[in-house]
Design a protein around this motif. Structure first.
Motif, PDB file in Angstrom:
ATOM      1  N   ASP A 126       0.845  -1.194   0.000  1.00 56.45           N
ATOM      2  CA  ASP A 126       0.000   0.000   0.000  1.00 56.45           C
ATOM      3  C   ASP A 126       0.878   1.240   0.000  1.00 56.45           C
ATOM      4  OD1 ASP A 126      -3.029  -0.657   1.979  1.00 56.45           O
ATOM      5  OD2 ASP A 126      -2.434  -1.208  -0.069  1.00 56.45           O
ATOM      6  N   LYS A 127       0.401   2.272  -0.660  1.00 56.66           N
ATOM      7  CA  LYS A 127       1.075   3.568  -0.621  1.00 56.66           C
ATOM      8  C   LYS A 127       0.124   4.569   0.000  1.00 56.66           C
ATOM      9  CE  LYS A 127       3.602   5.240  -4.044  1.00 56.66           C
ATOM     10  NZ  LYS A 127       3.985   5.844  -5.357  1.00 56.66           N
ATOM     11  N   GLY A 128       0.567   5.197   1.075  1.00 57.46           N
ATOM     12  CA  GLY A 128      -0.194   6.291   1.665  1.00 57.46           C
ATOM     13  C   GLY A 128       0.323   7.604   1.104  1.00 57.46           C
ATOM     14  N   SER A 129      -0.581   8.557   0.903  1.00 54.74           N
ATOM     15  CA  SER A 129      -0.152   9.847   0.380  1.00 54.74           C
ATOM     16  C   SER A 129      -1.055  10.951   0.899  1.00 54.74           C
ATOM     17  CB  SER A 129      -0.149   9.848  -1.151  1.00 54.74           C
ATOM     18  OG  SER A 129      -1.441   9.616  -1.637  1.00 54.74           O
ATOM     19  N   ASN A 130      -0.461  12.133   1.073  1.00 60.31           N
ATOM     20  CA  ASN A 130      -1.213  13.290   1.553  1.00 60.31           C
ATOM     21  C   ASN A 130      -0.300  14.503   1.487  1.00 60.31           C
ATOM     22  OD1 ASN A 130      -3.216  14.887   2.705  1.00 60.31           O
ATOM     23  ND2 ASN A 130      -2.707  14.304   4.795  1.00 60.31           N
ATOM     24  N   LYS A 131      -0.802  15.605   1.015  1.00 58.45           N
ATOM     25  CA  LYS A 131      -0.094  16.881   0.977  1.00 58.45           C
ATOM     26  C   LYS A 131       1.252  16.773   0.274  1.00 58.45           C
ATOM     27  CE  LYS A 131      -2.100  18.487   5.344  1.00 58.45           C
ATOM     28  NZ  LYS A 131      -1.822  19.021   6.699  1.00 58.45           N
ATOM     29  N   GLY A 132       1.360  15.899  -0.710  1.00 58.32           N
ATOM     30  CA  GLY A 132       2.604  15.745  -1.448  1.00 58.32           C
ATOM     31  C   GLY A 132       3.563  14.747  -0.828  1.00 58.32           C
ATOM     32  N   PHE A 133       3.255  14.273   0.363  1.00 55.28           N
ATOM     33  CA  PHE A 133       4.057  13.250   1.027  1.00 55.28           C
ATOM     34  C   PHE A 133       3.565  11.857   0.619  1.00 55.28           C
ATOM     35  CE2 PHE A 133       6.559  15.682   4.053  1.00 55.28           C
ATOM     36  CZ  PHE A 133       5.844  16.853   4.182  1.00 55.28           C
ATOM     37  N   GLU A 134       4.510  10.933   0.528  1.00 52.47           N
ATOM     38  CA  GLU A 134       4.176   9.547   0.209  1.00 52.47           C
ATOM     39  C   GLU A 134       5.005   8.606   1.070  1.00 52.47           C
ATOM     40  OE1 GLU A 134       3.195   9.705  -4.579  1.00 52.47           O
ATOM     41  OE2 GLU A 134       5.128   8.969  -3.871  1.00 52.47           O
ATOM     42  N   ALA A 135       4.445   7.423   1.308  1.00 52.18           N
ATOM     43  CA  ALA A 135       5.207   6.361   1.971  1.00 52.18           C
ATOM     44  C   ALA A 135       4.620   5.036   1.516  1.00 52.18           C
ATOM     45  CB  ALA A 135       5.137   6.490   3.486  1.00 52.18           C
ATOM     46  N   THR A 136       5.480   4.081   1.209  1.00 46.39           N
ATOM     47  CA  THR A 136       5.040   2.768   0.741  1.00 46.39           C
ATOM     48  C   THR A 136       5.396   1.708   1.776  1.00 46.39           C
ATOM     49  OG1 THR A 136       5.350   3.415  -1.562  1.00 46.39           O
ATOM     50  CG2 THR A 136       5.237   1.056  -1.102  1.00 46.39           C
ATOM     51  N   TYR A 137       4.436   0.870   2.088  1.00 45.02           N
ATOM     52  CA  TYR A 137       4.572  -0.221   3.052  1.00 45.02           C
ATOM     53  C   TYR A 137       5.358  -1.337   2.389  1.00 45.02           C
ATOM     54  CZ  TYR A 137       2.591  -3.512   6.600  1.00 45.02           C
ATOM     55  OH  TYR A 137       2.390  -4.416   7.606  1.00 45.02           O
ATOM     56  N   ARG A 138       6.616  -1.499   2.793  1.00 43.79           N
ATOM     57  CA  ARG A 138       7.490  -2.531   2.227  1.00 43.79           C
ATOM     58  C   ARG A 138       7.706  -3.640   3.253  1.00 43.79           C
ATOM     59  NH1 ARG A 138       7.409  -1.186  -3.096  1.00 43.79           N
ATOM     60  NH2 ARG A 138       8.298   0.862  -3.500  1.00 43.79           N
ATOM     61  N   LYS A 139       7.004  -4.740   3.046  1.00 43.52           N
ATOM     62  CA  LYS A 139       7.102  -5.826   4.015  1.00 43.52           C
ATOM     63  C   LYS A 139       8.469  -6.512   3.929  1.00 43.52           C
ATOM     64  CE  LYS A 139       4.248  -9.546   5.907  1.00 43.52           C
ATOM     65  NZ  LYS A 139       5.332 -10.487   6.180  1.00 43.52           N
ATOM     66  N   GLU A 140       9.008  -6.607   2.708  1.00 47.03           N
ATOM     67  CA  GLU A 140      10.269  -7.337   2.540  1.00 47.03           C
ATOM     68  C   GLU A 140      11.430  -6.641   3.239  1.00 47.03           C
ATOM     69  OE1 GLU A 140       8.419  -5.995   0.263  1.00 47.03           O
ATOM     70  OE2 GLU A 140       9.602  -4.720  -1.079  1.00 47.03           O
ATOM     71  N   THR A 141      11.350  -5.327   3.342  1.00 50.60           N
ATOM     72  CA  THR A 141      12.413  -4.586   4.024  1.00 50.60           C
ATOM     73  C   THR A 141      11.924  -4.006   5.356  1.00 50.60           C
ATOM     74  OG1 THR A 141      11.813  -2.615   2.759  1.00 50.60           O
ATOM     75  CG2 THR A 141      13.631  -3.965   1.915  1.00 50.60           C
TER      76      THR A 141
END
Lengths: 112, 114
Positions: free
Chosen positions: A55-70
């Protein structure tokens, strides 16, 4: 037990620079992941979240991706502004648990 | 999402005294949380307050030092008792349906004990 580790601050950048704040976690189950932001003199606000792997969360130009492998949930923004200066907290909640496990927070300073 | 009014926003108190912090929510919520944020540190959960039952305290926090009231579904207080300089922190209340929905926080009470 569950834990969250995020990069130490302060992070100082010039306006329009690219931002990455690293966050890694350990959890026994399949946690949900969050970034909260605390602007000077204010309470915390939910910035973005991701509840399952990839999943990728995003808001106000910020993003973060949930990386289970790392086991990571790094916060990124392509072009920061002075108004982004704040403390950013990475957090997780393990499945079925209402509590949040918090990282130590990263202070971000953006210079004009 | 809920809106929380927390007060006082800051206070300077003498050691040995007590301070009561109030949180008023604009909607009914089941769970309220109280946190401490020591200078430059992350958040530490003090207790969870459910209406109609005793608050549940985390390890290292006791009711005698941090009594909590939760008289209804929109209001809670946290008292910091017999204060010492080590209690100087920001205290935050928080509400939410669940972690997955995201929690809402009050603006915090910055407490300085002298």
């Amino acid at each position: 037990g569950d834990s969250v580790t995020q990069m130490e601050g302060p992070v100082t950048l010039s306006e329009e620079a690219f931002l990455t704040i690293n966050c890694t976690y350990t959890a026994t189950g399949y946690p949900s992941l969050f970034w909260y932001v605390q602007y000077p003199g204010e309470g915390l606000q939910l910035l973005l979240k991701a509840t399952k792997a990839d999943d990728k969360g995003s808001n106000k130009g910020f993003e973060a991706t949930y990386r289970k492998e790392t086991t990571s949930f790094h916060l990124e923004k392509g072009s920061v502004q002075v108004s982004d200066s704040a403390v950013y907290f990475c957090a997780l909640s393990d499945e079925g648990n209402y509590q949040l496990i918090w990282g130590a927070g990263t202070k971000l300073i953006i210079k004009p | 999402s809920a809106v929380i009014s927390q007060k006082p926003s800051r206070d300077i108190c003498q050691r040995g005294t007590s301070l009561t912090i109030q949180c008023q929510v604009d909607s009914q919520v089941t769970m309220m949380f109280w946190y401490r944020q020591q200078p430059g540190q992350s958040l530490t959960l003090i207790a969870t307050a459910n209406q109609g039952s005793e608050a549940t305290y985390e390890s290292g926090f006791v009711i005698d030092k941090f009594p909590i009231s939760r008289p209804n579904l929109t209001f809670s207080t946290l008292t910091v008792s017999n204060m010492s300089p080590e209690d100087s922190s920001i205290y935050l209340c928080s509400v939410g349906l669940s972690a997955d929905y995201g929690y809402t926080f009050g603006s915090g009470t910055r407490l300085t004990v002298v």
